[in-house]
Design a protein around this motif. Structure first.
Motif, PDB file in Angstrom:
ATOM      1  N   ALA A  31      26.841  80.809 -44.194  1.00 28.27           N
ATOM      2  CA  ALA A  31      26.952  82.256 -44.031  1.00 28.27           C
ATOM      3  C   ALA A  31      25.578  82.853 -43.766  1.00 28.27           C
ATOM      4  CB  ALA A  31      27.571  82.893 -45.281  1.00 28.27           C
ATOM      5  N   LYS A  32      25.538  83.820 -42.863  1.00 27.95           N
ATOM      6  CA  LYS A  32      24.290  84.499 -42.566  1.00 27.95           C
ATOM      7  C   LYS A  32      24.068  85.599 -43.601  1.00 27.95           C
ATOM      8  CE  LYS A  32      25.029  83.867 -37.594  1.00 27.95           C
ATOM      9  NZ  LYS A  32      25.185  84.564 -36.302  1.00 27.95           N
ATOM     10  N   ARG A  33      23.127  85.371 -44.521  1.00 27.98           N
ATOM     11  CA  ARG A  33      22.817  86.403 -45.511  1.00 27.98           C
ATOM     12  C   ARG A  33      21.668  87.242 -44.986  1.00 27.98           C
ATOM     13  NH1 ARG A  33      21.531  85.772 -51.993  1.00 27.98           N
ATOM     14  NH2 ARG A  33      21.176  87.982 -52.334  1.00 27.98           N
TER      15      ARG A  33
ATOM     16  N   GLY B 129      22.520  90.679 -43.919  1.00 28.10           N
ATOM     17  CA  GLY B 129      23.056  92.018 -43.814  1.00 28.10           C
ATOM     18  C   GLY B 129      22.642  92.884 -44.981  1.00 28.10           C
TER      19      GLY B 129
ATOM     20  N   VAL C  67      28.025  96.015 -45.033  1.00 24.88           N
ATOM     21  CA  VAL C  67      29.225  95.424 -45.625  1.00 24.88           C
ATOM     22  C   VAL C  67      30.231  96.517 -45.997  1.00 24.88           C
ATOM     23  CG1 VAL C  67      30.088  94.133 -47.609  1.00 24.88           C
ATOM     24  CG2 VAL C  67      27.993  93.396 -46.460  1.00 24.88           C
TER      25      VAL C  67
ATOM     26  N   PHE D 168      35.534  87.976 -39.717  1.00 21.71           N
ATOM     27  CA  PHE D 168      34.294  87.341 -40.168  1.00 21.71           C
ATOM     28  C   PHE D 168      34.074  85.927 -39.623  1.00 21.71           C
ATOM     29  CE2 PHE D 168      35.459  90.351 -43.600  1.00 21.71           C
ATOM     30  CZ  PHE D 168      34.396  91.233 -43.422  1.00 21.71           C
TER      31      PHE D 168
ATOM     32  N   ARG E 180      32.595  87.974 -35.973  1.00 20.02           N
ATOM     33  CA  ARG E 180      31.230  88.170 -36.448  1.00 20.02           C
ATOM     34  C   ARG E 180      30.496  86.867 -36.773  1.00 20.02           C
ATOM     35  NH1 ARG E 180      30.242  93.511 -37.385  1.00 20.02           N
ATOM     36  NH2 ARG E 180      32.103  94.835 -37.426  1.00 20.02           N
TER      37      ARG E 180
ATOM     38  N   TRP F 275      30.190  85.181 -39.450  1.00 19.08           N
ATOM     39  CA  TRP F 275      29.443  85.189 -40.709  1.00 19.08           C
ATOM     40  C   TRP F 275      29.581  83.863 -41.452  1.00 19.08           C
ATOM     41  CZ3 TRP F 275      29.970  90.536 -43.635  1.00 19.08           C
ATOM     42  CH2 TRP F 275      29.352  91.524 -42.861  1.00 19.08           C
TER      43      TRP F 275
ATOM     44  N   ARG G 232      26.926  87.701 -47.910  1.00 17.97           N
ATOM     45  CA  ARG G 232      26.237  88.445 -46.858  1.00 17.97           C
ATOM     46  C   ARG G 232      25.071  89.271 -47.381  1.00 17.97           C
ATOM     47  NH1 ARG G 232      25.294  88.341 -41.422  1.00 17.97           N
ATOM     48  NH2 ARG G 232      24.961  90.440 -40.623  1.00 17.97           N
TER      49      ARG G 232
END
Length: 409
Positions: free
Chosen positions: A4-6, A8, A13, A39, A43, A45, A77
């Motif tokens: 997951a791309k953290r 954001g 969110v 997601f 996206r 994510w 995220r």
């Protein structure tokens, strides 16, 4: 492994989940589909396998699965603030709508008002019947689990107390450990808990253990405070918390737990309870926001907006705590054959519990004449055969209820 791309922010969110909270109709299974599209597909994510692994974890735990999935995605995220933002955005729209309904339901008088409320009660018949049908096909596909469901249903029907509901779940776990240990996944898919990935999120073991301690402390301590006469607010919070902590299998299964907690002591009438449950089908977002309606109309104080807030926190908190407690340990637990067998038995018992609720109180308090059965049957066919959105079924049933009221009046 979940990738997951953290990168954001909690604000990002919140906006995304607020949009989902305004548009996600159809119950927890549909919500999980919306989340996947948003997601995983749009996206990116997290990956497909990572998402499937996350869904497996949340289906394994007590609590509202779709809300737990959303909370986890927000956590991955944007950290803990992102998790809170995801829960707030997804929950707030339906909670506000149900509080407004709680304030307006008492002003519904005459044939139109009576028929509208009766139509909403008939919606509950169709919705719960669909849930029993769909869950039975998925969770009770063999003789062993169908028998567990039937016995659990008999336990509830011939007792009807909250202790019996807990006993039915415990029976399901024991029977699953004995009868479902050697079940193998079909070649067409995986059962929840069998996906081969790993859950990796930023929750330490210390935080997980602390969350579990709080979960069990509240589960055991709130009834004790209630027994000591801590006040109606503590009693309400205990009722919501206990219902949220003991529900396995999704939003509809909380119905008998909440009825036992609120209708039996006289806090909410059966008619008001089922009318609110029907209204909950007409709004987007998680079905657990039904607690906002109950908190708004409950007889003991606090009620109104304060009761709604208390209800929302009380019913969602146990699922969030147990999720935080499970995340650091899930990968090791899910490999245990015994744990998998027990959860298969619990899921089958949940089907029996919901089947008993379909008869009492949903059917016995709503279907009193052939016209009532006709409206409920139309709603069931629309849901199961035509795949109509629940909002359409709510409108059709409400119109049917009004027509029946004019016919009988």
């Amino acid at each position: 492994m979940i990738v997951a791309k953290r990168a954001g922010s909690p604000g990002e969110v919140l906006l995304i989940f607020l949009k989902l909270g305004l548009s996600c109709f159809g119950g927890p299974i549909a919500h999980i589909g919306y989340f996947r599209d948003e997601f995983v597909v749009r996206r990116h994510w997290l990956g497909e396998q990572g998402y499937a692994d996350l869904v497996a974890l949340c289906q394994f735990l007590p609590g509202p699965a779709s809300s737990q999935v959303g909370f986890s995605i927000g956590l991955m995220r944007a950290g803990y603030l992102g998790a809170a933002a995801a829960w707030t955005g997804f929950t707030l729209p339906s909670a506000i709508l149900l509080v407004l309904f709680a304030y307006g339901a008492g002003n519904l008088h005459g044939a139109i008002g009576t028929g509208l409320l009766h139509g909403l009660k008939l919606v509950a018949v169709a919705i719960v019947a669909q849930a029993v049908w769909g869950m039975a096909r998925t969770l009770c596909p063999d003789r062993a689990r169908a028998s567990i469901a039937a016995i659990a249903s008999l336990i509830i029907l011939f007792s009807g107390t909250s202790i019996a509901q807990i006993g039915a779940i415990v029976f399901g776990a024991a029977a699953g450990l004995w009868l479902c240990r050697y079940w193998q996944p079909s070649e067409h898919g995986h059962e929840a808990g069998h996906d081969p990935g790993h859950v990796v999120v930023s929750v330490s073991r210390k935080v997980g253990i602390a969350a579990l301690i709080v979960f069990f402390a509240l589960l055991g301590g709130l009834p004790f405070l209630r027994h000591l006469g801590a006040g109606s607010g503590a009693a309400l919070f205990d009722a919501f918390y206990r219902s949220g902590a003991l529900v396995f299998g999704g939003g509809h299964v909380v119905l008998p737990l909440l009825r036992e907690a609120f209708v039996t002591p006289g806090w909410v009438s059966d008619d008001a309870f089922l009318a609110g449950y029907g209204a909950a089908q007409a709004v987007p977002g998680p079905l657990f926001t039904f607690a906002a309606y109950l908190g708004g109309v409950a007889n003991p104080s606090p009620h109104g907006v304060a009761g709604a807030v208390l209800g929302l926190i009380g019913i969602f908190l146990p699922g969030i705590l147990v999720l935080l407690g499970a995340l650091p340990f899930w990968d090791a637990l899910r490999q245990k054959t015994g744990a998998q067998a027990m959860m298969r038995g619990v899921n089958a018992a949940v089907v029996g519990l919901l089947g008993a609720a379909l008869y009492n109180p949903v059917w016995t308090s709503s279907v009193q004449a052939p016209g009532d059965f006709a409206v409920a049957l139309v709603g069931f066919v629309l849901l199961t055969a035509w795949r109509a959105p629940p909002l359409v079924v709510v409108v059709v049933s409400a119109i049917g209820g009004v027509l029946l009221a004019f016919q009988n009046g």
